[in-house]
Design a protein around this motif. Structure first.
Motif, PDB file in Angstrom:
ATOM      1  N   THR A  71       0.828  -1.200   0.000  1.00  0.00           N
ATOM      2  CA  THR A  71       0.000   0.000   0.000  1.00  0.00           C
ATOM      3  C   THR A  71       0.865   1.255   0.000  1.00  0.00           C
ATOM      4  O   THR A  71       0.601   2.200  -0.741  1.00  0.00           O
ATOM      5  N   GLN A  72       1.902   1.269   0.814  1.00  0.00           N
ATOM      6  CA  GLN A  72       2.798   2.424   0.862  1.00  0.00           C
ATOM      7  C   GLN A  72       3.523   2.603  -0.466  1.00  0.00           C
ATOM      8  O   GLN A  72       3.707   3.726  -0.937  1.00  0.00           O
ATOM      9  N   LEU A  73       3.935   1.519  -1.068  1.00  0.00           N
ATOM     10  CA  LEU A  73       4.618   1.588  -2.354  1.00  0.00           C
ATOM     11  C   LEU A  73       3.701   2.179  -3.425  1.00  0.00           C
ATOM     12  O   LEU A  73       4.115   3.036  -4.206  1.00  0.00           O
ATOM     13  N   LEU A  74       2.453   1.736  -3.442  1.00  0.00           N
ATOM     14  CA  LEU A  74       1.512   2.271  -4.420  1.00  0.00           C
ATOM     15  C   LEU A  74       1.206   3.745  -4.173  1.00  0.00           C
ATOM     16  O   LEU A  74       1.061   4.527  -5.119  1.00  0.00           O
ATOM     17  N   ALA A  81       2.086   9.337  -5.854  1.00  0.00           N
ATOM     18  CA  ALA A  81       2.564  10.675  -5.551  1.00  0.00           C
ATOM     19  C   ALA A  81       3.606  11.134  -6.572  1.00  0.00           C
ATOM     20  O   ALA A  81       3.642  12.293  -6.970  1.00  0.00           O
ATOM     21  N   LEU A  82       4.460  10.208  -7.032  1.00  0.00           N
ATOM     22  CA  LEU A  82       5.464  10.562  -8.043  1.00  0.00           C
ATOM     23  C   LEU A  82       4.810  10.859  -9.381  1.00  0.00           C
ATOM     24  O   LEU A  82       5.279  11.729 -10.119  1.00  0.00           O
ATOM     25  N   LEU A  83       3.764  10.132  -9.710  1.00  0.00           N
ATOM     26  CA  LEU A  83       3.088  10.358 -10.980  1.00  0.00           C
ATOM     27  C   LEU A  83       2.303  11.668 -11.003  1.00  0.00           C
ATOM     28  O   LEU A  83       2.152  12.289 -12.038  1.00  0.00           O
ATOM     29  N   VAL A  84       1.815  12.067  -9.832  1.00  0.00           N
ATOM     30  CA  VAL A  84       1.023  13.298  -9.743  1.00  0.00           C
ATOM     31  C   VAL A  84       1.912  14.530  -9.920  1.00  0.00           C
ATOM     32  O   VAL A  84       1.498  15.529 -10.493  1.00  0.00           O
TER      33      VAL A  84
END
Length: 68
Positions: free
Chosen positions: A56-59, A64-67
């Motif tokens: 869950t944290q990885l996703l 967040a990186l994609l946003v």
């Protein structure tokens, strides 16, 4: 010297070859539709799998990186 291009007066035909769909090309979408319809009508059968906190944290970090 440029060569002239000859256009056909009407589109080429396939020669009357009929294409047929395999049985599963119609059965699989129908099965998926029926499954989703049953889940919508009775959502108590749809259970979420318990997630691993690390996954869950990885996703969340990937999102967040994609946003950005």
């Amino acid at each position: 010297m440029a060569a002239r291009t000859h256009f056909r007066p009407h589109p080429a035909t396939t020669g009357g070859v009929a294409t047929r769909l395999p049985w599963w090309a119609l059965a699989l979408p129908a099965l998926a539709f029926a499954t989703l319809l049953v889940l919508i009508l009775n959502p108590s059968h749809a259970h979420a799998a318990p997630g691993d906190p690390a996954v869950t944290q990885l996703l969340q970090r990937a999102q967040a990186l994609l946003v950005r």
